[in-house]
Design an enzyme around this catalytic site. Structure first.
Site, mmCIF file in Angstrom:
data_model
loop_
_atom_site.group_PDB
_atom_site.id
_atom_site.type_symbol
_atom_site.label_atom_id
_atom_site.label_comp_id
_atom_site.label_asym_id
_atom_site.label_seq_id
_atom_site.Cartn_x
_atom_site.Cartn_y
_atom_site.Cartn_z
ATOM 1 N N GLY A 162 98.440 -82.107 -61.066
ATOM 2 C CA GLY A 162 98.068 -83.298 -61.825
ATOM 3 C C GLY A 162 96.646 -83.270 -62.328
ATOM 4 N N SER B 30 99.719 -86.497 -59.767
ATOM 5 C CA SER B 30 100.690 -85.473 -59.393
ATOM 6 C C SER B 30 102.095 -86.058 -59.253
ATOM 7 C CB SER B 30 100.276 -84.777 -58.095
ATOM 8 O OG SER B 30 100.096 -85.699 -57.046
ATOM 9 N N ALA C 91 102.258 -79.425 -56.878
ATOM 10 C CA ALA C 91 101.308 -79.727 -55.811
ATOM 11 C C ALA C 91 101.082 -81.232 -55.813
ATOM 12 C CB ALA C 91 100.002 -78.979 -56.042
ATOM 13 N N MET C 92 101.627 -81.923 -54.818
ATOM 14 C CA MET C 92 101.595 -83.386 -54.786
ATOM 15 C C MET C 92 100.568 -83.891 -53.768
ATOM 16 S SD MET C 92 105.670 -84.230 -55.081
ATOM 17 C CE MET C 92 105.365 -85.989 -55.375
ATOM 18 N N SER C 93 99.554 -84.573 -54.289
ATOM 19 C CA SER C 93 98.517 -85.122 -53.413
ATOM 20 C C SER C 93 98.882 -86.496 -52.877
ATOM 21 C CB SER C 93 97.195 -85.225 -54.183
ATOM 22 O OG SER C 93 97.303 -86.204 -55.204
ATOM 23 N N CYS D 112 87.993 -75.826 -52.473
ATOM 24 C CA CYS D 112 89.358 -76.166 -52.062
ATOM 25 C C CYS D 112 90.363 -75.689 -53.106
ATOM 26 C CB CYS D 112 89.476 -77.678 -51.858
ATOM 27 S SG CYS D 112 91.096 -78.209 -51.275
ATOM 28 N N LEU E 241 99.879 -80.829 -49.014
ATOM 29 C CA LEU E 241 99.102 -80.165 -47.975
ATOM 30 C C LEU E 241 98.497 -81.176 -47.004
ATOM 31 C CD1 LEU E 241 97.143 -77.533 -50.109
ATOM 32 C CD2 LEU E 241 99.385 -77.316 -49.028
ATOM 33 N N GLY F 183 98.873 -89.057 -55.009
ATOM 34 C CA GLY F 183 98.308 -89.958 -56.002
ATOM 35 C C GLY F 183 99.200 -90.102 -57.212
ATOM 36 N N CYS G 170 87.453 -85.505 -49.470
ATOM 37 C CA CYS G 170 88.502 -85.973 -48.568
ATOM 38 C C CYS G 170 88.075 -86.056 -47.108
ATOM 39 C CB CYS G 170 89.757 -85.107 -48.717
ATOM 40 S SG CYS G 170 89.529 -83.370 -48.259
#
Length: 384
Positions: A148, A37, A30-32, A124, A56, A34, A221
């Site tokens: 992360g 991750s 799951a890559m944000s 979330c 996402l 930042g 966010c």
């Protein structure tokens, strides 16, 4: 005639806990966008795992491009994609805007209008990242999903356990208390053992990631400037109805422009200057449209009602009349000694041995072992 019995040897597990080579182990990261991750993805790719990156899009992409200091914004999607391209693994962007709106933002607005202090980052994780995204990872044929987050997952005698991160300053267990045992079986947190954020950034530089020095996200966010009330007013036009600011003893002290502008424990910005003693918001009476203020000692709370409990203990929650643990009701405060008295599988009364100030409905109450780093779940405070 003698026979030789061969001793069974335990299978050799890879770093993610599977008895097969990394190349045959698929992991969705799951890559944000930042550094955290991104380092997870780069680390697992270097170890030879079959990595798939997923990012996402949680709210309007056009509007998100202009937002800074928040995760899952437009620039973050770009950064995540660039990391995947530079390392060479597939990356997908999933439009979860409607899911996020329904599961997180709408409840956030309703909670604030109800006088609560919601924690949308927990919802979330619970309703989007560790539910819908996790199912997407399964659909992609992944053996597990990695994030992360700074928290540790260990395998105990009964099964996977949740533990606080090695770095107390980065620990995110408060925001992940609602992770279920089933989800924990599928999730991996490769950064939880790191002692400092400097180690993470050093790894990012080692892997040549351009996000190595990218600042951490600070705000919710969809509220990047920290102005919750303005977001609520946009979501619920006309919801900020004026009313009275009253003392706990019944005296009217002034007027307010809407209960949504106040939180339990607030002292500054009350607009009732000229009083000799400092006053704090001790109650939000939504029905009467009143902000109730009083002296600091009125904020002290010993008994905290909790519901929607997610229990991560080895024994059933109801197997004891009392659990003596540490509990945390604010992410920034250390756990306090408490006695948890189960009412049902999902409800309890928590007695704080030392009174806590500023306890508010809508906050999480997270359970911790008193003598180890283990996290035993937690629940939601539902009335003051």
């Amino acid at each position: 005639m003698s026979t030789t019995v061969k001793a069974k040897t335990a299978p050799v597990l890879n770093s993610l806990g599977f008895a097969k080579p990394p190349a045959e182990t698929r992991v969705v990261v799951a890559m944000s966008g930042g550094v955290d991750s991104s380092v997870v993805a780069a680390m697992l790719a270097e170890e030879g795992y079959d990595v798939i990156g997923v990012t996402l899009q949680l709210y309007d992409h056009g509007a998100a491009l202009a937002k800074k200091g928040a995760c899952c914004a437009g620039i973050d999607i770009h950064d995540a994609r660039h990391v995947a391209e530079s390392i060479g693994f597939p990356h997908y962007v999933l439009d979860y805007e409607n899911i996020f709106q329904d599961a997180v933002i709408e409840e956030f607005a309703d909670s604030y209008l109800g006088g609560a202090t919601p924690v949308p980052c927990i919802r979330c994780n619970e309703r989007v990242k560790f539910k819908d995204l996790l199912e997407t990872a399964r659909d992609l044929g992944a053996d597990c999903m990695a994030t992360g987050h700074y928290i540790q997952r260990t395998v105990g005698q009964v099964g996977p356990e949740l533990h606080r991160a090695a770095d107390p300053a980065r620990d995110q267990s408060y925001f992940l208390f609602s992770t279920t045992a089933e989800q924990l079986n599928y999730l991996r947190f490769p950064l939880g053992h790191l002692k400092t954020k400097h180690e993470t950034r050093a790894l990012a530089r080692k892997y040549g990631l351009e996000v190595a020095d990218k600042p951490d996200s600070q705000d919710i966010c969809f509220v990047p400037d920290g102005n919750y009330a303005s977001v609520i007013e946009k979501l619920r036009p006309g919801a900020a109805e004026p009313g009275e600011i009253v003392h706990a003893d019944g005296r009217a002290l002034g007027q307010h422009d809407g209960v949504i502008h106040y939180t339990i424990g607030q002292r500054r910005g009350l607009g009732i200057g000229g009083l000799s003693d400092p006053l704090y918001v001790v109650k939000l009476d939504v029905d009467a449209k009143q902000v109730v203020v009083g002296p600091k000692e009125m904020l002290a709370t010993r008994t905290v009602p909790v519901r929607e409990i997610n229990w991560l203990g080895d024994e059933p929650f109801m197997s004891r009349m009392e659990w003596h643990m540490g509990v945390k009701i604010r992410s920034t405060r250390p756990p306090r000694e408490a006695i948890i008295r189960p009412i049902s599988e999902t409800e309890a009364e928590v007695e704080l041995l030392t009174p806590e100030e500023g306890v508010s409905p809508g906050q999480a109450c997270v359970f911790y072992s008193s003598d180890s780093s283990r996290v035993f779940g937690g629940g939601w405070i539902w009335r003051g």
